[in-house]
Every structure is written in C-alpha cells, then in structure tokens.
Design a protein around this motif. Structure first.
Motif, short mmCIF file in Angstrom:
data_model
loop_
_atom_site.label_atom_id
_atom_site.label_comp_id
_atom_site.label_asym_id
_atom_site.label_seq_id
_atom_site.Cartn_x
_atom_site.Cartn_y
_atom_site.Cartn_z
N HIS A 31 39.74 50.30 60.77
CA HIS A 31 39.48 48.88 61.08
C HIS A 31 39.42 48.67 62.63
O HIS A 31 38.94 47.88 63.25
CB HIS A 31 40.47 48.13 60.31
N GLN A 34 36.40 49.87 63.98
CA GLN A 34 35.24 49.04 63.43
C GLN A 34 35.13 47.58 64.04
O GLN A 34 34.30 46.55 63.61
CB GLN A 34 35.14 48.67 62.01
N ASN A 213 33.02 45.83 60.35
CA ASN A 213 32.24 45.43 61.70
C ASN A 213 31.41 44.36 61.49
O ASN A 213 31.21 43.29 62.24
CB ASN A 213 31.43 46.66 61.89
#
Length: 293
Positions: A31, A34, A213
């Motif tokens: 995370h 992204q 993303n």
C-alpha cells in the motif's frame, strides 16, 4: 490528515488461523508503494469481531510499526459496549496510531441519545481523534444526521465514515454541520466517487485492498476537481466493487489477495468461511478483465 484513500485493511492469517505477520508487512509495503493515503487497522474488514483484545492491539501495533509514520493509521476500536470500546481505545493509545474508527453499537440497537452518550464517552476517554462509523447494514441502528451534528461539536470527534450508500445523507450532514474541518469519508465503494463529487473528503475502501493505486488516483482526481476523470476511472472499477461483495466482506478481498500472491492463505475465522467456488469463479473473471491476475 484523514483524507483520500484509506484502505480497510484485511488481517491475513495462516491456514491454522494464526495471524500471518509476514503477509501483513507485505501488505503494508504494497500500500505504501501503490500510493494509498492511509490504513485502517482491524476494522470490519480486518475481522475485528474475532480478534481478542490482546491480538487486536498487537495487530494494530505491528501495522503502525510497518507503516513507520509514512502514512496515517486509524485503528478500529468500536464495540457494542461503551466500556469495552473505551478500554480498547486506551489499550491502543500508546501504539502510535493516529486515530480511532468507532462503529455505531451493533445488536443492542441504541437510541440516538444513547449513541450521543456512547461516542461522547469514548471521545472524552482519549486525546486521539475519533472518526464515527455508521453502517446500518451491519449494525441495524442508524445514526441520523442530527445526531452527527451534535457529536461533531466535540473537539475529539473529527469525522464520519458513512457506509449507508445514500448520498442524501452527505448533503444533510454538510448542511447541518458548520465545522468546515469535519471530515466525510465514504464507506461504500460503489458510490464513493459520487460521494467525493458531492463534497466528501475520501473513502475507507475495501476495493483499495486489491487496487490501491486506482482508488488513490480517484481520490486525488476528485480533490483536484477533475470529476469527469475520476468518474471514468471509477467506471473501470465498477465490476470489481460489486465482485468484492459477492459474499460478505472480507471473504472476497481475502480470496483476491490470495490469488494475487500477496497473502499465503485466504483463511477466515469462524463464523466466516472461505468463498464458494461459484463466487471465486465470478471474481476471478472480473480480476482477469482488470489484469490483476
């Protein structure tokens, strides 16, 4: 602080049911890479209902450690007992977490006055910011905009995650609440883009587990006023929004992350069980169309 795409993070587990901290670190790193704007640790998607207090606190502590102050972490701390919610919040206060997500008490169906008393007691028991969480599809009790208006006056109550999927609620709350700093977060992925276009500040997203993303980009486009571009991106995610809820959350996002090779097992603790084969096939088709596998 609490704006943009916050991931309603799953809690990965080994096939024997123990928390898989190796996969948890891998997810946090994923995370960060992204572009997610924040993490929600051990909320509904993180199987908070089946993690005992000590384990709950430890998972939150590890997520904070892995995030290393690079993005904010909100900890789920809700309970249908006010004393338990306060106890859990106090146990996590020193973990380095940036705030708490506290759900409307489930099962016991409190009155609106009961909700006000419940959340006020929690907010007064901590120095950290509290985000309210209204999800009547799970709790039955539904926090009304007038109740949110009263609670928004407390200095420690900084926002709400609204998972009703009813965009009229957002308009009603914005009309009632004068505080321009009060944060509105969508808790319903299929309507999150329109929520942002209607004045919301972000989303606490299940879909972001799988496409962080894209969800971060959608929030950034909306924040920049580029709503046509945000809607175009959201349309590409519509089937995925639906597919991740074929079975009750977090069954399908765990299976999707397993198929993507980001976690070692899609194990869930009872009473939740792994996805039916038909559900797996349907989501796999969607994921292939999205080039996720």
């Amino acid at each position: 602080m609490f704006k943009g795409s916050f991931v309603a993070l799953i809690t990965p587990m080994h096939a024997n049911g123990e928390v898989d901290y190796g996969s948890l670190k891998r997810l946090v790193d994923f995370h960060l890479e992204q572009g997610s704007h924040g993490l929600v640790a051990v909320g509904t998607t993180g199987e908070s209902a089946t993690l005992p207090f000590d384990e709950h606190v430890n998972v939150v502590s590890k997520i904070v450690e892995y995030a290393d102050n690079r993005i904010p972490v909100i900890a789920g701390s809700g309970a249908n007992s006010t004393d338990e919610a306060i106890f859990l919040s106090q146990q996590m206060a020193d973990t380095g977490v940036n705030g708490f997500l506290s759900v409307v008490p489930y099962y016991n169906k409190p009155q609106q006055r009961g909700m006000i008393a419940h959340f006020t007691a929690i907010a007064e028991a901590t120095d950290l910011p509290v985000v309210l969480y209204n999800v009547p599809g799970r709790t039955v009790a539904d926090m009304q905009p007038e109740t949110v208006k009263i609670l928004a006056q407390h200095p420690n109550i900084v926002g709400i995650k609204d998972a009703t999927g009813d965009l009229r609620r957002l308009a009603q709350m914005r009309a009632l609440i004068a505080d321009q700093d009060f944060v509105y977060l969508s808790g319903d992925d299929p309507t999150s883009c329109e929520f942002l276009a209607s004045g919301g500040h972000g989303v606490i997203s299940v879909t972001a587990n799988v496409v962080p993303n894209a969800m971060a980009q959608m929030c950034e486009l909306a924040a920049a006023g580029q709503f046509d571009e945000a809607r175009h991106l959201d349309q590409q995610l519509a089937a995925l929004h639906k597919g991740l809820f074929i079975e009750p959350n977090p069954v399908m996002p765990k299976w999707a992350l397993y198929k993507m090779g980001l976690i070692e097992s899609d194990f869930l603790r009872l009473p939740m069980v792994q996805a039916e084969l038909d559900s797996q096939n349907e989501l796999e088709s969607i994921m292939r169309a999205c080039a996720l596998i």
